[in-house]
Design an enzyme around this catalytic site. Sequence first.
Site, PDB file in Angstrom:
ATOM      1  N   TYR A  75       0.682  -1.554  -0.129  1.00 29.14           N
ATOM      2  CA  TYR A  75      -0.112   0.191  -0.089  1.00 29.14           C
ATOM      3  C   TYR A  75       0.983   1.148   0.027  1.00 29.14           C
ATOM      4  O   TYR A  75       2.295   0.949   0.940  1.00 29.14           O
ATOM      5  CB  TYR A  75      -0.769   0.023   1.135  1.00 29.14           C
ATOM      6  CG  TYR A  75      -2.576  -0.094   0.817  1.00 29.14           C
ATOM      7  CD1 TYR A  75      -3.186   0.523  -0.277  1.00 29.14           C
ATOM      8  CD2 TYR A  75      -2.770  -1.157   1.308  1.00 29.14           C
ATOM      9  CE1 TYR A  75      -4.523   0.666  -0.486  1.00 29.14           C
ATOM     10  CE2 TYR A  75      -4.658  -1.958   0.915  1.00 29.14           C
ATOM     11  CZ  TYR A  75      -4.880  -0.726   0.426  1.00 29.14           C
ATOM     12  OH  TYR A  75      -6.123  -1.031  -0.028  1.00 29.14           O
ATOM     13  N   GLU A  77      -0.517   4.135  -0.585  1.00 30.85           N
ATOM     14  CA  GLU A  77      -1.433   5.877  -0.769  1.00 30.85           C
ATOM     15  C   GLU A  77      -0.403   7.523  -0.540  1.00 30.85           C
ATOM     16  O   GLU A  77       0.237   7.344   0.726  1.00 30.85           O
ATOM     17  CB  GLU A  77      -2.447   6.003   0.343  1.00 30.85           C
ATOM     18  CG  GLU A  77      -3.423   4.654  -0.268  1.00 30.85           C
ATOM     19  CD  GLU A  77      -4.574   4.673   0.732  1.00 30.85           C
ATOM     20  OE1 GLU A  77      -4.597   5.963   2.120  1.00 30.85           O
ATOM     21  OE2 GLU A  77      -5.499   4.360   0.897  1.00 30.85           O
ATOM     22  N   ASP A 252      -7.276  14.033 -23.786  1.00 30.65           N
ATOM     23  CA  ASP A 252      -7.093  12.892 -23.738  1.00 30.65           C
ATOM     24  C   ASP A 252      -6.363  11.813 -25.061  1.00 30.65           C
ATOM     25  O   ASP A 252      -7.152  11.562 -26.025  1.00 30.65           O
ATOM     26  CB  ASP A 252      -8.416  12.251 -23.487  1.00 30.65           C
ATOM     27  CG  ASP A 252      -8.302  10.846 -23.074  1.00 30.65           C
ATOM     28  OD1 ASP A 252      -7.803  10.171 -23.469  1.00 30.65           O
ATOM     29  OD2 ASP A 252      -9.574  10.549 -23.225  1.00 30.65           O
ATOM     30  N   THR A 281      -4.310   6.305 -21.560  1.00 29.03           N
ATOM     31  CA  THR A 281      -3.072   4.828 -21.088  1.00 29.03           C
ATOM     32  C   THR A 281      -2.736   4.660 -21.719  1.00 29.03           C
ATOM     33  O   THR A 281      -1.158   5.457 -22.191  1.00 29.03           O
ATOM     34  CB  THR A 281      -4.837   4.201 -21.577  1.00 29.03           C
ATOM     35  OG1 THR A 281      -5.098   3.902 -23.706  1.00 29.03           O
ATOM     36  CG2 THR A 281      -5.881   4.432 -21.465  1.00 29.03           C
ATOM     37  N   LYS A 284      -2.049   1.620 -25.051  1.00 33.51           N
ATOM     38  CA  LYS A 284      -2.401   1.128 -26.097  1.00 33.51           C
ATOM     39  C   LYS A 284      -1.007   1.317 -27.106  1.00 33.51           C
ATOM     40  O   LYS A 284      -0.376   0.591 -27.002  1.00 33.51           O
ATOM     41  CB  LYS A 284      -3.501   2.513 -26.581  1.00 33.51           C
ATOM     42  CG  LYS A 284      -4.504   1.828 -26.001  1.00 33.51           C
ATOM     43  CD  LYS A 284      -5.834   2.617 -26.058  1.00 33.51           C
ATOM     44  CE  LYS A 284      -6.976   2.613 -26.044  1.00 33.51           C
ATOM     45  NZ  LYS A 284      -7.746   3.296 -23.818  1.00 33.51           N
ATOM     46  N   ARG A 290      -1.098  -2.370 -18.965  1.00 32.56           N
ATOM     47  CA  ARG A 290      -2.599  -1.881 -18.808  1.00 32.56           C
ATOM     48  C   ARG A 290      -2.917  -0.472 -17.686  1.00 32.56           C
ATOM     49  O   ARG A 290      -2.394  -0.664 -16.401  1.00 32.56           O
ATOM     50  CB  ARG A 290      -3.987  -2.559 -18.309  1.00 32.56           C
ATOM     51  CG  ARG A 290      -5.114  -2.519 -18.459  1.00 32.56           C
ATOM     52  CD  ARG A 290      -5.556  -4.236 -18.906  1.00 32.56           C
ATOM     53  NE  ARG A 290      -5.603  -4.083 -19.906  1.00 32.56           N
ATOM     54  CZ  ARG A 290      -6.278  -3.756 -21.362  1.00 32.56           C
ATOM     55  NH1 ARG A 290      -7.231  -2.297 -21.589  1.00 32.56           N
ATOM     56  NH2 ARG A 290      -6.169  -3.863 -22.729  1.00 32.56           N
TER      57      ARG A 290
HETATM   58  N1  PLP Z   1      -9.839   7.825 -23.230  1.00 27.53           N
HETATM   59  C1  PLP Z   1     -10.173   7.341 -24.672  1.00 27.53           C
HETATM   60  C2  PLP Z   1     -10.183   8.253 -25.031  1.00 27.53           C
HETATM   61  C3  PLP Z   1     -10.159   5.430 -24.462  1.00 27.53           C
HETATM   62  O1  PLP Z   1     -10.078   5.477 -26.164  1.00 27.53           O
HETATM   63  C4  PLP Z   1     -10.566   4.798 -23.915  1.00 27.53           C
HETATM   64  C5  PLP Z   1     -10.188   3.498 -23.805  1.00 27.53           C
HETATM   65  O2  PLP Z   1     -10.308   2.663 -25.049  1.00 27.53           O
HETATM   66  C6  PLP Z   1     -10.270   5.172 -21.980  1.00 27.53           C
HETATM   67  C7  PLP Z   1     -10.182   6.562 -22.026  1.00 27.53           C
HETATM   68  C8  PLP Z   1     -10.805   4.557 -21.215  1.00 27.53           C
HETATM   69  O3  PLP Z   1      -9.084   3.945 -20.469  1.00 27.53           O
HETATM   70  P1  PLP Z   1      -9.366   2.878 -19.822  1.00 27.53           P
HETATM   71  O4  PLP Z   1     -10.500   1.606 -20.670  1.00 27.53           O
HETATM   72  O5  PLP Z   1      -8.336   2.021 -19.268  1.00 27.53           O
HETATM   73  O6  PLP Z   1     -10.009   3.174 -18.447  1.00 27.53           O
END
Ligand code: PLP
Length: 497
Positions: A75, A77, A252, A281, A284, A290
């Site tokens: 842990y 935190e 994002d 993320t 990808k 992950r």
């Molecule tokens: N943001 C985008 C643009 C995504 O394509 C994805 C997942 O495909 C996510 C966020 C969410 O990611 P996670 O599945 O790891 O929660």
Amino acid sequence: MLQTTFESPAAEALSAGAQAFLANIRAVAAVSPEVARAIVQELIDQRTNLKLIASENYCSLAVQSAMGNLLTDKYAEGVPFKRFYAGCDNVDRIEELARQTACKLFDKAHAYVQPHSGADANLVAFWAILSTKIEAPAFKELNTTDPNQLSRPDWEKIRQSLGNQRLLGMDLSAGGHLTHGYRRNVSSRMFDAYGYGVSPSTNLIDYDELQRIANDVRPLILLAGYSAYPRKINFARMREIADSVGAVLMVDMAHFAGLVAGKVFTGEFNPVPYAQVVTTTTHKTLRGPRGGMVLCDEEFAEQVDKGCPLVLGGPLPHVMAAKAVAFLEASRPEFSDYAHAIVKNSQSLSSALVANGCKVVTGGTDNHLVLVDVTPYGITGRQAESAVRECGITLNRNTIPFDANGPWYTSGLRLGTAATTTLGMREAEMKEIASILALVLSNTTPDKTDSGTSKAKYHVSPDAAGRARAKAQALLSDYPVYAELPLDALRKSAGMD
Ligand code: PLP
């Protein structure tokens, strides 16, 4: 009793990663043969189905080894060197390495590497932006910065002061993500959420139209980024729009972080210098474990670091270790070659699909993904996805802009080249994949039902399916998935023989 040594005479012939993988399977099998078998079966399945899922990849065995160990026991935190638990020295080192490597890789002031996923990273970012821009005055007004001092009515006041902040993100139906304000996602419950789409004539983001919407909505956050948009985004323009309405630009980059790290997206197409807050993320195109991450300007760092307790509980130290390894891998020159090859491959795939008569949304791609409109074949995305999988290729159905079939059946397929590029495939293989897809799609017909044409059931001509399957298998045997893993030994270790 767990087996701790690997005694096979062939051990030296295997890479360290492969030896570790094999030893892990033995250790798991000693407790749960069922889990060990499922892991090995997953390898077999991945070796027999070509992966074109745009959001997936194959991470290195070093990344996997960093993730599979005793760090999961801890842990931690808090943030490095400021924890709520004792004994976090090694986790401190790991998290600090991951965040410093991320800052350097992406050239951003601050990195927060604790989010467990992309969705978590977005929640952390939303709350950090709210807390920086909105909550602070509410706290100030209440004359305290210590949440423990606040009573129920105080919290009510804070909630009201946060209320009805506006989020403007890309519509899910145009290629945005669920977490960008989709009505069934918590993002649309936290915010008064608005969306922007793409132009009906080009299927591209229309920045003038976006400016008009932003002028009307005046959001707290303008959110750019996508799950299914095949083109570059001009982030300089996005920042101009955000600034003109006093919004924070959040990007994002979950899908294309690897293309940013690998310097494919540079200048105005690199979101990092333009967005105050960037989420991603790590699994990808970035090819890590992950997980999720937030990068931000100094202004937001304090609140971003409060991801726990704002959104998260304890971080995952084993995954942060794997993130550190992946970020170091992505800092190498080979990763840039890889990232450039991803885009070259998706452009080759897209051109070959068009040459084979497929309808590609926007006519091509600038990134790792290609969207195919399957309506000319008289089938739905769902039928196309199943037919293609039956022939040895895994991909996912997706809505296309202005999709008449809705998000369940859809009219499109989303293809990505991050995984096949990791396997070493290049232009010739992309042409072959395009010909397999065209073969399957043009030989798939929807079933007839009493009420008309089925949107789910279909038939692929056995001859075409047989030929497609053989071609896909030939490609997979030329480019085996995790080639260094010894399948026979793994099967034996998992008790599959
Ligand atoms: N943001 C985008 C643009 C995504 O394509 C994805 C997942 O495909 C996510 C966020 C969410 O990611 P996670 O599945 O790891 O929660």
